[in-house]
Design an enzyme around this catalytic site. Structure first.
Site, PDB file in Angstrom:
ATOM      1  N   LEU A   9      57.780  34.109  38.868  1.00 36.45           N
ATOM      2  CA  LEU A   9      57.289  34.578  37.740  1.00 36.45           C
ATOM      3  C   LEU A   9      55.978  34.908  37.731  1.00 36.45           C
ATOM      4  O   LEU A   9      55.058  34.570  38.693  1.00 36.45           O
ATOM      5  CB  LEU A   9      57.078  33.288  36.533  1.00 36.45           C
ATOM      6  CG  LEU A   9      58.819  32.453  36.441  1.00 36.45           C
ATOM      7  CD1 LEU A   9      58.298  31.589  35.670  1.00 36.45           C
ATOM      8  CD2 LEU A   9      59.544  33.560  35.838  1.00 36.45           C
ATOM      9  N   ASP A  10      55.684  35.928  37.149  1.00 38.24           N
ATOM     10  CA  ASP A  10      54.386  36.310  36.981  1.00 38.24           C
ATOM     11  C   ASP A  10      53.336  35.477  36.585  1.00 38.24           C
ATOM     12  O   ASP A  10      53.621  34.557  35.814  1.00 38.24           O
ATOM     13  CB  ASP A  10      54.201  37.640  35.893  1.00 38.24           C
ATOM     14  CG  ASP A  10      54.892  38.760  36.400  1.00 38.24           C
ATOM     15  OD1 ASP A  10      55.146  39.188  37.619  1.00 38.24           O
ATOM     16  OD2 ASP A  10      55.368  39.709  35.641  1.00 38.24           O
ATOM     17  N   LYS A  11      51.974  35.576  36.865  1.00 34.98           N
ATOM     18  CA  LYS A  11      51.084  34.466  36.642  1.00 34.98           C
ATOM     19  C   LYS A  11      51.072  34.205  35.300  1.00 34.98           C
ATOM     20  O   LYS A  11      50.981  32.938  34.805  1.00 34.98           O
ATOM     21  CB  LYS A  11      49.629  34.937  37.054  1.00 34.98           C
ATOM     22  CG  LYS A  11      48.388  34.374  36.761  1.00 34.98           C
ATOM     23  CD  LYS A  11      47.220  34.862  37.010  1.00 34.98           C
ATOM     24  CE  LYS A  11      45.790  33.907  36.403  1.00 34.98           C
ATOM     25  NZ  LYS A  11      44.592  34.539  36.808  1.00 34.98           N
TER      26      LYS A  11
END
Length: 300
Positions: free
Chosen positions: A119-121
């Site tokens: 998952l992106d930051k």
């Protein structure tokens, strides 16, 4: 040799077996083997299961993790926005991977500490981690076969008139190499979306991934003219979006549902988690904005 061992050890990928061969951890009758070495039957094969040196991490950190499920094979985490999944340039400490190594030290023996997808930051929500190498191999195969079901909630700009499907290949941006974009020669990327709620100038969508490309939902929504609220990378109008007096400080994306087959039992499993407070606050502000807009229309 590598083909034979892949057939004999289906719980491990061929690339993993090739790594062990290169590290001289595979021996036939006491002697190290090569991947292309012929086998005739009757050999005594010994394998020492070790992670590749580049995959070993020693930095375990006491980082609080919201674990929603855990057994001997799996661990499902509800990742908060702002937490980087694994170390990389500029983020070598304080990542979810560092926290996983503290939570379950045995993950140090698993490539990438068992993480099989990202998952992106600034994306919140559910992420699965494998606690054993066979479980990791099984989950990777499920992802490749598109059997892992992932649904996201996304708040986008504009009015979305109906449910839809985006089938547009994604690849590296030809100029800005840190970005992704729709490219004719990119990898297949398919996103399904359904309108959960329509606001005055925004919409809440439920997005289902058929494929899992980097930044897929963010790129696809931008591609169809509905970029995510707060997305500083793919939404150029971000600075103009003020909600309840303040801009939303991250892309409005939350991984709300995860479904897969248990890698040991084969049992279908599914988890759901509600959006965090900032996401719910965004929806509240949009509802207020919608009421005000309707009021202005009624007056006129």
């Amino acid at each position: 040799m590598d083909v034979t061992l892949s057939a004999l050890l289906p719980d491990y990928s061929r690339s993993r077996i090739q790594d062990w061969i290169r590290q001289k951890e595979v021996k036939s009758n006491g002697q190290p083997v090569t991947a292309k070495q012929r086998v005739s039957g009757g050999e005594r094969i010994e394998i020492i299961l070790v992670p590749h040196p580049s995959e070993q991490l020693t930095s375990a950190e006491d980082i609080a993790l919201d674990v929603v499920f855990e057994d001997d094979s799996l661990l499902v985490v509800n990742k908060p926005a702002g937490l980087v999944v694994h170390p990389g340039s500029g983020n070598w400490q304080g990542t979810m991977m560092n926290g996983l190594l503290h939570h379950a030290p045995a993950l140090a023996q698993i490539p990438r500490a068992g993480i099989v997808h990202r998952l992106d930051k600034d994306t919140s929500g559910l992420l699965v981690v494998a606690k054993t190498l066979p479980a990791q191999t099984a989950l990777v195969r499920q992802l490749q076969a598109r059997r892992v079901k992932r649904q996201y909630l996304a708040v986008v700009e504009g009015r979305v008139v109906c449910d839809g499907r985006v089938d547009a290949p994604i690849g590296r941006h030809p100029v800005q190499r840190t970005l992704m974009s729709v490219q004719g020669n990119g990898k297949e990327a398919i996103t399904h979306y359904a309108v959960e709620q329509q606001f005055a100038r925004h919409a809440l969508l439920r997005c289902t991934l058929e494929t899992g490309r980097t930044h897929q939902i963010r790129v696809h929504m931008q591609h169809i003219g509905h970029p995510l609220v707060g997305d500083s990378t793919y939404n150029r109008r971000r600075a103009q979006v003020l909600l309840c007096g303040e801009p939303f400080s991250r892309q409005a994306l939350h991984a709300t549902q995860l479904g897969l087959l248990h890698p040991v039992t084969g049992e279908p499993m599914q988890w759901q988690c509600h959006p965090p407070a900032d996401f719910l606050g965004l929806l509240h502000c949009l509802s207020i904005l919608q009421e005000r807009t309707h009021g202005e229309l009624d007056i006129s």
